[in-house]
Structures are given as C-alpha cells and as structure tokens.
Design an enzyme around this catalytic site. Sequence first.
Site, PDB file in Angstrom:
ATOM      1  N   CYS A   1      -2.605 -10.830   0.937  1.00 13.53           N
ATOM      2  CA  CYS A   1      -1.696 -11.809   1.607  1.00 13.53           C
ATOM      3  C   CYS A   1      -1.529 -13.198   1.117  1.00 13.53           C
ATOM      4  O   CYS A   1      -0.448 -13.753   1.102  1.00 13.53           O
ATOM      5  CB  CYS A   1      -1.805 -11.844   3.283  1.00 13.53           C
ATOM      6  SG  CYS A   1      -3.343 -12.105   3.583  1.00 13.53           S
TER       7      CYS A   1
ATOM      8  N   GLY B   1       1.701  -7.244   8.177  1.00 11.05           N
ATOM      9  CA  GLY B   1       2.621  -6.488   7.034  1.00 11.05           C
ATOM     10  C   GLY B   1       3.736  -7.339   7.018  1.00 11.05           C
ATOM     11  O   GLY B   1       3.757  -8.399   7.132  1.00 11.05           O
ATOM     12  N   SER B   2       4.788  -6.331   6.749  1.00  8.91           N
ATOM     13  CA  SER B   2       6.037  -6.964   6.144  1.00  8.91           C
ATOM     14  C   SER B   2       6.902  -7.862   6.998  1.00  8.91           C
ATOM     15  O   SER B   2       6.657  -7.639   8.519  1.00  8.91           O
ATOM     16  CB  SER B   2       6.962  -6.046   5.488  1.00  8.91           C
ATOM     17  OG  SER B   2       7.878  -5.295   6.621  1.00  8.91           O
TER      18      SER B   2
ATOM     19  N   TRP C   1      -2.094  -1.625   4.344  1.00  9.57           N
ATOM     20  CA  TRP C   1      -2.926  -0.708   3.366  1.00  9.57           C
ATOM     21  C   TRP C   1      -3.973  -1.581   2.513  1.00  9.57           C
ATOM     22  O   TRP C   1      -4.698  -0.733   1.917  1.00  9.57           O
ATOM     23  CB  TRP C   1      -1.887   0.170   2.760  1.00  9.57           C
ATOM     24  CG  TRP C   1      -0.821  -0.248   2.218  1.00  9.57           C
ATOM     25  CD1 TRP C   1       0.338  -0.189   2.630  1.00  9.57           C
ATOM     26  CD2 TRP C   1      -0.682  -1.128   1.093  1.00  9.57           C
ATOM     27  NE1 TRP C   1       1.503  -0.772   1.943  1.00  9.57           N
ATOM     28  CE2 TRP C   1       0.612  -1.216   0.940  1.00  9.57           C
ATOM     29  CE3 TRP C   1      -1.575  -1.682   0.088  1.00  9.57           C
ATOM     30  CZ2 TRP C   1       1.335  -2.020  -0.112  1.00  9.57           C
ATOM     31  CZ3 TRP C   1      -1.026  -2.327  -0.868  1.00  9.57           C
ATOM     32  CH2 TRP C   1       0.468  -2.648  -1.031  1.00  9.57           C
ATOM     33  N   ASN C   2      -3.886  -2.571   2.441  1.00 14.16           N
ATOM     34  CA  ASN C   2      -4.542  -3.348   1.354  1.00 14.16           C
ATOM     35  C   ASN C   2      -6.156  -3.508   1.566  1.00 14.16           C
ATOM     36  O   ASN C   2      -6.710  -3.632   0.520  1.00 14.16           O
ATOM     37  CB  ASN C   2      -3.778  -4.804   0.865  1.00 14.16           C
ATOM     38  CG  ASN C   2      -3.816  -5.787   2.272  1.00 14.16           C
ATOM     39  OD1 ASN C   2      -3.682  -5.199   3.234  1.00 14.16           O
ATOM     40  ND2 ASN C   2      -3.514  -6.904   2.057  1.00 14.16           N
TER      41      ASN C   2
ATOM     42  N   GLU D   1       0.941 -11.603  11.241  1.00 12.93           N
ATOM     43  CA  GLU D   1       0.798 -12.188   9.850  1.00 12.93           C
ATOM     44  C   GLU D   1       1.690 -11.355   9.155  1.00 12.93           C
ATOM     45  O   GLU D   1       1.719 -10.155   8.797  1.00 12.93           O
ATOM     46  CB  GLU D   1      -0.752 -12.043   9.538  1.00 12.93           C
ATOM     47  CG  GLU D   1      -1.101 -12.843   8.284  1.00 12.93           C
ATOM     48  CD  GLU D   1      -2.013 -12.325   7.436  1.00 12.93           C
ATOM     49  OE1 GLU D   1      -1.972 -11.578   6.495  1.00 12.93           O
ATOM     50  OE2 GLU D   1      -3.282 -12.684   7.814  1.00 12.93           O
ATOM     51  N   LEU D   2       2.690 -12.233   8.319  1.00 10.07           N
ATOM     52  CA  LEU D   2       3.600 -11.457   7.798  1.00 10.07           C
ATOM     53  C   LEU D   2       3.497 -11.947   6.227  1.00 10.07           C
ATOM     54  O   LEU D   2       2.388 -12.228   5.618  1.00 10.07           O
ATOM     55  CB  LEU D   2       4.991 -11.728   7.973  1.00 10.07           C
ATOM     56  CG  LEU D   2       5.080 -11.520   9.727  1.00 10.07           C
ATOM     57  CD1 LEU D   2       6.508 -12.150  10.148  1.00 10.07           C
ATOM     58  CD2 LEU D   2       4.910 -10.155  10.011  1.00 10.07           C
TER      59      LEU D   2
ATOM     60  N   LYS E   1      -3.689   0.949  14.626  1.00  9.87           N
ATOM     61  CA  LYS E   1      -2.836   2.145  14.105  1.00  9.87           C
ATOM     62  C   LYS E   1      -2.826   1.666  12.539  1.00  9.87           C
ATOM     63  O   LYS E   1      -2.456   0.755  12.096  1.00  9.87           O
ATOM     64  CB  LYS E   1      -1.136   1.987  14.661  1.00  9.87           C
ATOM     65  CG  LYS E   1      -0.386   3.008  14.012  1.00  9.87           C
ATOM     66  CD  LYS E   1       0.252   2.846  12.582  1.00  9.87           C
ATOM     67  CE  LYS E   1       0.476   3.984  11.881  1.00  9.87           C
ATOM     68  NZ  LYS E   1       1.257   3.800  10.593  1.00  9.87           N
ATOM     69  N   PRO E   2      -3.708   2.392  11.735  1.00  9.65           N
ATOM     70  CA  PRO E   2      -3.774   2.242  10.521  1.00  9.65           C
ATOM     71  C   PRO E   2      -2.626   2.553   9.608  1.00  9.65           C
ATOM     72  O   PRO E   2      -1.725   3.474  10.040  1.00  9.65           O
ATOM     73  CB  PRO E   2      -5.230   2.797  10.123  1.00  9.65           C
ATOM     74  CG  PRO E   2      -5.237   4.092  10.864  1.00  9.65           C
ATOM     75  CD  PRO E   2      -4.587   3.476  12.147  1.00  9.65           C
TER      76      PRO E   2
ATOM     77  N   GLU F   1       8.224 -11.624  -2.562  1.00 14.98           N
ATOM     78  CA  GLU F   1       7.047 -11.251  -2.516  1.00 14.98           C
ATOM     79  C   GLU F   1       6.399 -10.427  -3.486  1.00 14.98           C
ATOM     80  O   GLU F   1       7.222  -9.125  -3.448  1.00 14.98           O
ATOM     81  CB  GLU F   1       6.508 -11.114  -0.965  1.00 14.98           C
ATOM     82  CG  GLU F   1       4.938 -10.674  -1.142  1.00 14.98           C
ATOM     83  CD  GLU F   1       4.272 -10.480   0.342  1.00 14.98           C
ATOM     84  OE1 GLU F   1       3.118 -10.852   0.697  1.00 14.98           O
ATOM     85  OE2 GLU F   1       5.020  -9.770   1.150  1.00 14.98           O
TER      86      GLU F   1
END
Length: 500
Positions: free
Chosen positions: A266, A210-211, A137-138, A232-233, A161-162, A362
């Site tokens: 991120c 995301g996470s 969402w960022n 990408e986490l 998928k947003p 984080e």
Amino acid sequence: MTEIVEVHAPADGGIAGTVPAMDAAAVAARATELRAAQQAWLDLGPEGRAPVFAAYRDWLLDHAEEITDLLQLETGKVRHEALMEIGMAADLINYFSKVAASALATEKRKPHSLMSAAKNLSVAYTPHQLVGVITPWNFPIAGPFMDVTPALAAGAAVLIKPSEVTPLSIVRALDGWREVGAPDVFAAVTGTGETGAALVDVVDFVQFTGSTATGRKIATRAADRLIGYSLELGGKDPMIVLADADLERAVNGAAWGGIFNSGQVCVSVERVYVEAPVYDEFVAKLAAKVAELRQGPGPVGSTDVGSMATRSQVDIVERHVRDAQAAGARVLTGGNRGAEGYSFEPTVLVDVDHSMACMREETFGPTIPVMKVADAEEAIRLANDTEYGLSASVWTQDEEQGLAVAARLDAGAVNVNDVLANLFSVTLPHGGWKESGIGARFGGEAAIRKYCRTKAITTPKMAPKNELAWYPYTKARSKVMHRMLRLMSARGKRRFGAVR
C-alpha cells in the site's frame, strides 16, 4: 452443495487449494457464535487475555515454516519476504497484549471550569462486541494481524474475511487459536465479495483494507447501518529526491521501496521526482540496481523478487508500461511479463509525466517511474497532484529542509530519508488522506481504543440534597448561578457586569 473458491499458485498458475464460498446465512451463523463467546473473553480482562495471546504467539512461531509454505504458495512471494509475516504477527501480539491494560484503563479527566469542578470526570472504554476485518491479498498473515490483534486485545470478538486470492495461510493460522484452547472469538469466513458484504451486515465495526472503489461501498453500507468503520485504501506514494540527497541510500531505498513484494504494498514507492542536478546520476544508479535483482522462486537468499498475486494485476502493470511507452517514456530495465506464472520484470521508466497512467493510477506492481523536476517546489506540486494521500518520502541531507518539505505534502505519513518505515512503526498512526482512506490503524494505544466505544462517567465530589442549577428557580439562586458563570467566562471588566 457448498460452492468452493479455487486458490491459484502465482508461480505457475496451478491450483494451490480451495476454500468454501460462505453465503450470508453461514456468515450470520458464525457471527452469532462469536457474539455468544465474547462476554467471557471480555470478562478475562487484559491480564487474563495475555496468557492466551502468549500461547497463540508460540503456536504461530512453532508452525511458522508450515504457514509460510502456504503463504508462499498462494502469493508467489520470495521466501525472504514470506518469512517476515509470522514474525510481524508475533511482534504485534506482543505489543498489543502488553499495552492493553493501559489502553483500556478508565481515564480521569480534569474539569474545564468551576462549573464541573465539583464532579469527578472519567472516560471508560468498552469494546464493540463483534469487529469485522476485511483484508487484501498482498500480506495474508501480517495484514490481518495489524487489525485483528488490537481488536482482540480490546476484548472484542473478531470475524475476518480474507481475500479469496490468498485465504489458505490465515485459515491455517486460525487453527492455532482453537488448538491452544482460546475462546471462540476469532474466526474467518471465506468466499468472494458477496461474503465480505454479508460480513459488513452482521458486525458492529468494520476495518477494510483494499481498493478505493470497494471502500466507498463499505462506507455507504456502514453508514446505512450506523456502525463505525475504518478504511485503508489506494495509494500513489511519491518519493522526492533533492539535489543534496545521499544518492546511494536514495537509490537503495527507491529500489526496495518500489519493488518489495513485487510492488504490491500500500505504501510502495509508485513515482519518483528527482531534482535536475542529480537526475542523470540517480536514474543510472537506479537502473543498474534494479537490473541486478534476481526474480523467480527459490530458497532463501537465492532470489529477490517473486511473482505477483493475480494475472489481472500483471495486466494492469503491463498496461501502465505500454501506455507510458506509447506516450514517449523509455524503459531502462525490465518492462516485460515474466516467462511463467503471474510475474512482471522489475522495471524502471524515465521520461514520464502526469499524462501517463503510471503516474496517475495506482500500479501496485514492480515499476518505478522517475521524473525530472527543476526544484523542490515543482516536486511538491507534482507529489500533491493526485487524489491519493497515503504516504510519501523525502530524501535530503538537510534534515530541516526534509521536515519542511514533509509538512507540505498531502499524505498521512512522510518518511525522511527512509521508505516504508511508517508501516512498521506501530506507535504511529497509519492512515491516508483524501481518497486513501478514513481513520487509521496503529497509533499505539489508540489502535486498541479504536475498537471501543467511549463512555463518559460523572460522580459528584459532594452530594447535597439539591444543586444550585436545579429546581426551584428563584431570583436569589439565579443571581448566584449567573454571577458565577459571568465570573468564569467573561474577561476584564465584563466579569463584574450587572446580573438582573
């Protein structure tokens, strides 16, 4: 009746809009439609796809204010930061449509020895038919286009998928793809985590941002299906300030790198290590700089820091600050929730250590914890003392020393005397080490090839009726072939050893 997802406006907590919560059947049906259109998109070739990209870029720019209004409404960003996203999307379209022909061209390879010298060797790139992109969402526009654009440029169809937190702006942006007459190879499915899981089950390659916890689940499911994936986490990016650093630049970099987008980046500066001789001056300047930041909604240029995307994210930031204070840390500026909506004051923490959540977990919020270190060795050790490894920065006026420190940091990218720069450098790979991810986005032409399968192709330069290595195996043929192998592979006198 189709269920809906309510999208909240972080500035005041009100309802910004709704989107349908699509179930697995709806996701599968949309995937089937995109697959049906993909071959025609591929057949256009890079040159044929370029005009479609150009028309879509122009549509995005013509509708930039409208889309930015939606983006700002659903994210709570300040206008200055919200306006950047359409520009970034347009830039990505320009770059990847320009390099697509070169990236997808069949490559000729040289033989490694005389054994393959009689063959023409090449590698061809064929895109996956359907690529799935799951985004956070960022950055509701810029984030998706980092991955969607190279995948489309490769000739793949893309199903996105947003995040259910911020789907409104990308859904509107997708209207433009249809309005310019582009083929039906780019679409979105909206909903919650169940929708995302359904997407992973119907695509040929998945890119997730995301996470770390969700990334593990996606990797497991992708492995079960034997499809490719890239993740990408999370990140806990360190900033190292050495005693000879330009403190004015370092302070400005720390403030922007830690607070930009309310710290929801991120590669945000999540922790700072400063050598003892300049620690006091650095923290005094940083606290003064952060205290000057203007927070709240308003027109361009009137504010610096906006809201956070969700109330739960504000809760995390508050927990980290309170945990640090309880363990002995001090707040030099900020430290509290905002007066309204989902916001937290820009915050500088000192007297922190690695026992505190603000230095281990984080945060993803507008906090900058600063720790004093004795020297570069201690800074490097502490910077690497984490399960994450997305990016880092080193600040020194000795470039050679900066590069030496960079080489020892466990991170996918290191900026010397800069911050967040790697995120905007499309020709460099952007990927994390350790629990910060697998694979990378960007990397120039590699970003397009990422969404392709490779195909090795050989053709003989000459085509005799029979090859030396083929049947029948005779003593004479064997001696010739094995003599050739020994001459090519052995060294010294062993090249001339007897072959029986």
